[in-house]
Design a protein around this motif. Structure first.
Motif, PDB file in Angstrom:
ATOM      1  N   CYS A   1     -10.627  -3.034  -2.746  1.00 37.71           N
ATOM      2  CA  CYS A   1      -9.905  -1.998  -2.010  1.00 37.71           C
ATOM      3  C   CYS A   1     -10.820  -1.506  -0.889  1.00 37.71           C
ATOM      4  O   CYS A   1     -12.015  -1.319  -1.105  1.00 37.71           O
ATOM      5  CB  CYS A   1      -9.531  -0.857  -2.948  1.00 37.71           C
TER       6      CYS A   1
ATOM      7  N   ASP B   1       0.852  -1.172   0.000  1.00 36.07           N
ATOM      8  CA  ASP B   1       0.000   0.000   0.000  1.00 36.07           C
ATOM      9  C   ASP B   1       0.893   1.229   0.000  1.00 36.07           C
ATOM     10  O   ASP B   1       1.982   1.213   0.571  1.00 36.07           O
ATOM     11  CB  ASP B   1      -0.890   0.016   1.241  1.00 36.07           C
TER      12      ASP B   1
ATOM     13  N   CYS C   1      -8.055   4.784  -3.702  1.00 36.57           N
ATOM     14  CA  CYS C   1      -7.774   3.459  -4.264  1.00 36.57           C
ATOM     15  C   CYS C   1      -7.106   3.546  -5.632  1.00 36.57           C
ATOM     16  O   CYS C   1      -6.267   2.723  -5.963  1.00 36.57           O
ATOM     17  CB  CYS C   1      -9.057   2.633  -4.354  1.00 36.57           C
TER      18      CYS C   1
ATOM     19  N   ARG D   1      -5.661  -3.289  -0.307  1.00 34.34           N
ATOM     20  CA  ARG D   1      -6.082  -3.984  -1.523  1.00 34.34           C
ATOM     21  C   ARG D   1      -5.818  -5.476  -1.417  1.00 34.34           C
ATOM     22  O   ARG D   1      -4.790  -5.882  -0.874  1.00 34.34           O
ATOM     23  CB  ARG D   1      -5.320  -3.445  -2.730  1.00 34.34           C
TER      24      ARG D   1
END
Length: 161
Positions: A86, A31, A53, A128
């Motif tokens: 996400c 991330d 996202c 995610r």
């Protein structure tokens, strides 16, 4: 949709949410924001869960974190182009102070809970995970003040796809 919201003591929350990935687990895409750090300008870094996202993600579900006061909303997004889910937890109160906020997602059949949490001004995430043909459970945590009580919501298993 039925959600679970409750007040948890910090020790109980830690016991509920902490989990180490099993040996040999597949790596998760990194991330952009590490779990223990908030970007200096996260309040202006993104205006929507979709922009957090990234391109191609669309909101498919959401959960309130409330007591009944609305502390935050947890958004589940999906990108049909790459097959990733996400999760972002977006604060609704205390935007001028850093409070503990967390986004999490788990794929059914896996013991790994993917999460991003810390003291943030605006949101936690993105988190995610790719889950082709499997159900996911998503949720989040928000606190009422710096070092204060923490509240959580957790979805039932769903979005099996």
């Amino acid at each position: 949709m039925r959600t679970l919201s409750r007040v948890l003591a910090p020790a109980a929350l830690a016991a509920l949410l902490l989990h180490a990935a099993p040996a040999g687990a597949d790596p998760v895409p990194a991330d952009p924001v590490p779990a223990d750090a908030a970007p200096a300008d996260d309040a202006v870094a993104a205006a929507t869960p979709e922009s957090v996202c990234g391109a191609g993600y669309r909101i498919i579900d959401s959960l309130p974190i409330s007591t009944p006061r609305l502390w935050a909303t947890v958004y589940l997004l999906y990108n049909s182009g790459n097959g990733y889910n996400c999760v972002v937890t977006w604060k609704k109160t205390n935007l001028s102070v850093r409070t503990y906020t967390e986004a999490r997602i788990q794929v059914k059949g896996s013991s790994t809970i993917h999460r991003n949490g810390g003291d943030f001004y605006t949101y936690a995430g993105p988190v995610r995970v790719k889950a082709p043909g499997k159900c996911v459970q998503f949720g989040g945590v928000a606190s009422d003040a710096p070092g204060g009580q923490r509240f959580q919501s957790l979805s039932p298993w769903g979005h099996c796809g």
